[in-house]
Design a protein around this motif. Structure first.
Motif, PDB file in Angstrom:
ATOM      1  N   LYS A 106       0.868  -1.176   0.000  1.00 16.59           N
ATOM      2  CA  LYS A 106       0.000   0.000   0.000  1.00 16.59           C
ATOM      3  C   LYS A 106       0.903   1.223   0.000  1.00 16.59           C
ATOM      4  O   LYS A 106       1.910   1.222   0.705  1.00 16.59           O
ATOM      5  CB  LYS A 106      -0.865   0.047   1.268  1.00 16.59           C
ATOM      6  N   PRO A 107       0.583   2.254  -0.682  1.00 17.08           N
ATOM      7  CA  PRO A 107      -0.505   2.344  -1.645  1.00 17.08           C
ATOM      8  C   PRO A 107      -0.154   1.547  -2.903  1.00 17.08           C
ATOM      9  O   PRO A 107       1.001   1.430  -3.274  1.00 17.08           O
ATOM     10  CB  PRO A 107      -0.615   3.838  -1.937  1.00 17.08           C
ATOM     11  N   PHE A 108      -1.156   1.028  -3.548  1.00 18.33           N
ATOM     12  CA  PHE A 108      -0.953   0.197  -4.723  1.00 18.33           C
ATOM     13  C   PHE A 108      -1.659   0.821  -5.913  1.00 18.33           C
ATOM     14  O   PHE A 108      -2.521   1.665  -5.770  1.00 18.33           O
ATOM     15  CB  PHE A 108      -1.489  -1.219  -4.488  1.00 18.33           C
ATOM     16  N   LYS A 109      -1.268   0.380  -7.097  1.00 18.17           N
ATOM     17  CA  LYS A 109      -1.929   0.813  -8.310  1.00 18.17           C
ATOM     18  C   LYS A 109      -3.102  -0.124  -8.573  1.00 18.17           C
ATOM     19  O   LYS A 109      -3.009  -1.328  -8.352  1.00 18.17           O
ATOM     20  CB  LYS A 109      -0.958   0.806  -9.484  1.00 18.17           C
ATOM     21  N   ILE A 110      -4.189   0.426  -9.029  1.00 20.19           N
ATOM     22  CA  ILE A 110      -5.397  -0.345  -9.264  1.00 20.19           C
ATOM     23  C   ILE A 110      -5.147  -1.546 -10.178  1.00 20.19           C
ATOM     24  O   ILE A 110      -5.534  -2.666  -9.873  1.00 20.19           O
ATOM     25  CB  ILE A 110      -6.507   0.552  -9.850  1.00 20.19           C
ATOM     26  N   ASP A 111      -4.433  -1.314 -11.284  1.00 19.34           N
ATOM     27  CA  ASP A 111      -4.199  -2.424 -12.210  1.00 19.34           C
ATOM     28  C   ASP A 111      -3.287  -3.474 -11.616  1.00 19.34           C
ATOM     29  O   ASP A 111      -3.341  -4.645 -11.990  1.00 19.34           O
ATOM     30  CB  ASP A 111      -3.698  -1.941 -13.571  1.00 19.34           C
ATOM     31  N   GLU A 112      -2.428  -3.117 -10.656  1.00 16.88           N
ATOM     32  CA  GLU A 112      -1.585  -4.105  -9.981  1.00 16.88           C
ATOM     33  C   GLU A 112      -2.443  -5.065  -9.180  1.00 16.88           C
ATOM     34  O   GLU A 112      -2.231  -6.283  -9.187  1.00 16.88           O
ATOM     35  CB  GLU A 112      -0.585  -3.420  -9.054  1.00 16.88           C
TER      36      GLU A 112
END
Length: 114
Positions: A106-112
């Motif tokens: 976190k924070p992460f990318k949505i597509d990841e």
């Protein structure tokens, strides 16, 4: 057509709901729990294809939750991903040694995540 099922376990309500909405929008069947104990209660009657869990949570943390999942024969083949803000190298190694299939920071990318 059956949707892939994902259990999301995270004590941060807004983040958990956002992840659930995101995954639902991407055609997954998703349930959420606020801690490992709630996650185990869901797993009594619903077997997902994937578990995504935070590490630091009240009541039952992610490590204890994962241990219970691994110790349960009908659950121990479910892929398990830790989603956490803990980004120390030894933390990633601990997750891997415990049998986690993946580790997302976190924070992460949505597509990841998707």
């Amino acid at each position: 057509m059956n949707k892939n099922k994902i259990l999301v376990v995270d004590d941060e309500h807004n983040l958990r709901e956002t992840i659930i909405d995101l995954l639902t929008h991407n055609n997954f069947d998703v349930k959420g729990a606020a801690n490992g104990q709630e996650g185990l209660q869901i797993l009594e009657n619903w077997i997902p294809d994937l578990i995504v869990s935070d590490i630091m949570m009240p009541v039952m943390d992610g490590y204890s939750f994962q241990t219970k999942v691994i110790e349960t024969e009908k659950l121990n083949k479910i892929p398990f991903i830790f989603l956490t803000a803990k980004n120390e190298p030894d933390e990633m190694e601990k997750c891997t040694l415990m049998g986690a299939d993946h580790f997302i920071l976190k924070p992460f990318k949505i597509d990841e995540l998707v």
